[in-house]
Design a protein around this motif. Structure first.
Motif, PDB file in Angstrom:
ATOM      1  N   ALA A   1      -3.229   0.072  -5.812  1.00 24.00           N
ATOM      2  CA  ALA A   1      -2.625   0.011  -4.470  1.00 24.00           C
ATOM      3  C   ALA A   1      -3.446   0.869  -3.510  1.00 24.00           C
ATOM      4  N   PRO A   2      -3.793   0.292  -2.342  1.00 26.70           N
ATOM      5  CA  PRO A   2      -4.533   1.084  -1.339  1.00 26.70           C
ATOM      6  C   PRO A   2      -3.690   2.252  -0.849  1.00 26.70           C
TER       7      PRO A   2
ATOM      8  N   GLY B   1       0.844  -1.201   0.000  1.00 26.86           N
ATOM      9  CA  GLY B   1       0.000   0.000   0.000  1.00 26.86           C
ATOM     10  C   GLY B   1       0.877   1.248   0.000  1.00 26.86           C
ATOM     11  N   VAL B   2       0.233   2.404  -0.053  1.00 30.32           N
ATOM     12  CA  VAL B   2       0.935   3.701  -0.080  1.00 30.32           C
ATOM     13  C   VAL B   2       0.396   4.564   1.054  1.00 30.32           C
ATOM     14  N   ALA B   3       1.298   5.296   1.716  1.00 31.17           N
ATOM     15  CA  ALA B   3       0.886   6.107   2.870  1.00 31.17           C
ATOM     16  C   ALA B   3       0.229   7.404   2.421  1.00 31.17           C
ATOM     17  N   ALA B   4      -0.878   7.718   3.066  1.00 29.15           N
ATOM     18  CA  ALA B   4      -1.536   9.005   2.786  1.00 29.15           C
ATOM     19  C   ALA B   4      -1.036  10.066   3.754  1.00 29.15           C
ATOM     20  N   ALA B   5      -0.975   9.690   5.043  1.00 30.76           N
ATOM     21  CA  ALA B   5      -0.636  10.691   6.071  1.00 30.76           C
ATOM     22  C   ALA B   5      -0.168   9.977   7.330  1.00 30.76           C
ATOM     23  N   ILE B   6       0.461  10.774   8.213  1.00 33.15           N
ATOM     24  CA  ILE B   6       0.861  10.279   9.544  1.00 33.15           C
ATOM     25  C   ILE B   6       0.116  11.125  10.559  1.00 33.15           C
ATOM     26  N   TRP B   7      -0.555  10.462  11.477  1.00 32.49           N
ATOM     27  CA  TRP B   7      -1.333  11.198  12.501  1.00 32.49           C
ATOM     28  C   TRP B   7      -0.413  12.093  13.346  1.00 32.49           C
ATOM     29  N   PRO B   8      -0.932  13.182  13.844  1.00 32.86           N
ATOM     30  CA  PRO B   8      -0.174  13.932  14.862  1.00 32.86           C
ATOM     31  C   PRO B   8       0.017  13.053  16.092  1.00 32.86           C
TER      32      PRO B   8
ATOM     33  N   LEU C   1       3.154   6.861  -6.913  1.00 34.42           N
ATOM     34  CA  LEU C   1       3.597   5.561  -6.387  1.00 34.42           C
ATOM     35  C   LEU C   1       2.477   4.534  -6.543  1.00 34.42           C
ATOM     36  N   ALA C   2       1.243   4.946  -6.229  1.00 32.75           N
ATOM     37  CA  ALA C   2       0.123   4.002  -6.317  1.00 32.75           C
ATOM     38  C   ALA C   2      -0.063   3.534  -7.762  1.00 32.75           C
ATOM     39  N   ALA C   3       0.109   4.462  -8.696  1.00 34.26           N
ATOM     40  CA  ALA C   3      -0.057   4.110 -10.119  1.00 34.26           C
ATOM     41  C   ALA C   3       1.085   3.201 -10.579  1.00 34.26           C
TER      42      ALA C   3
ATOM     43  N   ILE D   1      11.235  17.917   2.114  1.00 32.05           N
ATOM     44  CA  ILE D   1      11.801  16.954   1.147  1.00 32.05           C
ATOM     45  C   ILE D   1      10.630  16.144   0.567  1.00 32.05           C
ATOM     46  N   PRO D   2      10.451  16.107  -0.752  1.00 30.24           N
ATOM     47  CA  PRO D   2       9.361  15.285  -1.310  1.00 30.24           C
ATOM     48  C   PRO D   2       9.521  13.842  -0.837  1.00 30.24           C
ATOM     49  N   SER D   3       8.556  13.359  -0.064  1.00 27.26           N
ATOM     50  CA  SER D   3       8.696  12.032   0.558  1.00 27.26           C
ATOM     51  C   SER D   3       7.425  11.239   0.379  1.00 27.26           C
ATOM     52  N   ALA D   4       7.610   9.910   0.431  1.00 27.40           N
ATOM     53  CA  ALA D   4       6.469   9.003   0.295  1.00 27.40           C
ATOM     54  C   ALA D   4       6.810   7.711   1.032  1.00 27.40           C
ATOM     55  N   MET D   5       5.762   6.894   1.248  1.00 29.43           N
ATOM     56  CA  MET D   5       5.984   5.623   1.942  1.00 29.43           C
ATOM     57  C   MET D   5       5.233   4.513   1.254  1.00 29.43           C
ATOM     58  N   LEU D   6       5.881   3.344   1.246  1.00 26.95           N
ATOM     59  CA  LEU D   6       5.228   2.102   0.829  1.00 26.95           C
ATOM     60  C   LEU D   6       5.033   1.254   2.081  1.00 26.95           C
ATOM     61  N   PHE D   7       3.850   0.642   2.192  1.00 22.91           N
ATOM     62  CA  PHE D   7       3.606  -0.265   3.323  1.00 22.91           C
ATOM     63  C   PHE D   7       3.506  -1.691   2.801  1.00 22.91           C
ATOM     64  N   VAL D   8       4.081  -2.603   3.602  1.00 23.43           N
ATOM     65  CA  VAL D   8       3.932  -4.036   3.304  1.00 23.43           C
ATOM     66  C   VAL D   8       2.943  -4.624   4.299  1.00 23.43           C
ATOM     67  N   ARG D   9       2.042  -5.430   3.793  1.00 26.45           N
ATOM     68  CA  ARG D   9       0.943  -5.983   4.616  1.00 26.45           C
ATOM     69  C   ARG D   9       1.472  -6.689   5.869  1.00 26.45           C
ATOM     70  N   ASN D  10       0.775  -6.430   6.963  1.00 20.63           N
ATOM     71  CA  ASN D  10       1.094  -7.084   8.241  1.00 20.63           C
ATOM     72  C   ASN D  10      -0.151  -7.882   8.598  1.00 20.63           C
ATOM     73  N   PRO D  11      -0.116  -9.194   8.415  1.00 14.24           N
ATOM     74  CA  PRO D  11      -1.364  -9.984   8.530  1.00 14.24           C
ATOM     75  C   PRO D  11      -2.053  -9.870   9.894  1.00 14.24           C
TER      76      PRO D  11
END
Ligand code: HGY
Ligand code: MN
Ligand code: MN
Ligand code: MN
Length: 383
Positions: free
Chosen positions: A321-322, A193-200, A313-315, A340-350
């Motif tokens: 990709a969620p 998946g791809v990260a949208a945001a990080i909570w405060p 990244l999702a495309a 800094i232009p940044s992004a995150m990929l997440f790997v599923r955690n069952p």
């Protein structure tokens, strides 16, 4: 299938990341990172803030595409939180080389120091110092659980030669940063998946004071027992968190002087509070802090990752990709908040379990993460 888990296994064998950063085991981690970089002929070094770098290409010629994460962990943490991103970065380089890919830009791998803040209380020390978000003097003065300051630890390891602080050179070398990380919740149902945001989120130290006295001879009416105030705060945190739709816990407590047969003089307890709504988090802390001695040890405002980069990244991954938010803090969030232009990929955690030895990701999902990271790096190198 890519042997990501073998890479994590090697890291586990160094044993390093299972303890908090800046410890002697961190020295082993630097050795492990160096071996991985040397094995690929990457140009490696440690920067002024203890972050480890390895480059494929020359970032002083053209700013590079950087990926990585952290190798330190919480005490008794899992094997994936952090190491998965660093191991996957090395393996993504292998995948690209296996495809005969020639990067149009340098590709950098970074392992940020002390992301968990397990010892000195402030998370993402390496990336906060690098960006200048954490002033070096404040970092040097941070006191670890053993009472030593970061400055003393660095001196003992002979690592404070050039001094901590904002690193313009490292920043100039980074055009874009992508962090791959195991998902730390139960919300990712696809392999990647791809990260949208990080909570405060933040950490607050509560000091509940009392009067030391004998556990056996002091009448109940004569007791001034700080454990009671602590207990009330723990229960209130859960009640108020439910009321405000946030999450909160007291995960660390220090009792002084910590005798089984004495009423303590002081109970210090650390609150970790987070949530999608910053106002609600602040209201919770305000309510719990009323009449208490409280110090905010770290605060990270909400981070929203750049939408165009996130969608790109999702495309690239396809799927579709969620795209999802996270309650976990990351170095990518610190870099994004520093522009800094940044992004995150997440790997599923069952199971979603993290900050626990039970943390796990399926080998196939780890391999899918490496392939996705390789595709994303190749795409971003094309700019
Ligand atoms: O605590 C966190 O949010 C992250 O795992 N460092
Ligand atoms: Mn973590
Ligand atoms: Mn992490
Ligand atoms: Mn992270």
């Amino acid at each position: 299938m890519l042997d990501v888990l073998a890479g994590i296994g090697r890291n586990v064998r160094t044993g390093g990341y299972r303890r908090d950063a800046w410890s002697s085991s961190e020295l082993e981690l630097r050795e492990w990172f160096g071996q991985e970089a040397d094995a690929r002929g990457l140009d490696r070094y440690e920067d002024r803030n203890g972050n480890l770098w390895a480059w494929w290409g020359d970032p002083d010629r053209t700013p590079g595409v950087v990926t990585g994460s952290h190798l330190d962990s919480v005490r008794e943490g899992g094997a994936f939180d952090g190491p998965l991103g660093v191991v996957s970065a090395f393996q993504a380089v292998d995948v690209l080389r296996g495809r005969g890919f020639e990067p149009g830009r340098p590709i950098g791998i970074v392992s940020f120091s002390d992301e968990e803040g397990a010892r000195f209380g402030v998370p993402c020390i390496g990336s906060r110092l690098l960006t200048g978000i954490l002033p070096p003097e404040r970092a040097r003065g941070l006191t670890g659980d053993d009472g030593g300051t970061l400055a003393e630890v660095l001196r003992a390891q002979g690592r404070d030669s050039v001094g901590l602080g904002r690193d313009e050179k490292a920043l100039a070398r980074m055009k874009v940063f992508v962090e791959l990380h195991i998902e730390q919740g139960r919300n990712l149902t696809e392999p990647v998946g791809v990260a949208a945001a990080i909570w405060p989120h933040g950490r607050w130290r509560f000091d509940f004071r009392g009067t030391a006295d004998h556990a056996g001879t002091t009448a109940l009416a004569d007791r001034d027992d700080p454990m009671l105030s602590y207990a009330h705060a723990v229960l209130a945190a859960r009640r108020v968190a439910e009321q405000f739709g946030v999450v909160a816990t007291f995960g660390k407590v220090r009792v002084s002087p910590n005798n089984a047969n004495a009423i303590p003089s002081l109970v210090s307890a650390w609150l970790d509070a987070r949530g999608p709504d910053e106002g609600a988090v602040r209201r919770l802390v305000a309510e719990l802090s009323e009449g208490q001695e409280v110090v905010c040890e770290s605060w990270t405002p909400e981070v929203t990752f750049p939408t165009a980069l996130r969608d790109r990244l999702a495309a690239t991954i396809g799927g579709p990709a969620p795209i999802l938010p996270t309650g976990a803090g990351h170095d990518a969030g610190i870099l994004a908040s520093a522009g800094i232009p940044s992004a995150m990929l997440f790997v599923r955690n069952p199971t979603g379990v993290s900050h626990s030895p039970a943390e796990f990701a399926e080998p196939d999902d780890c391999a899918a993460g490496v392939t996705a990271l390789a595709d994303v790096l190749a795409d971003l190198c094309g700019d």
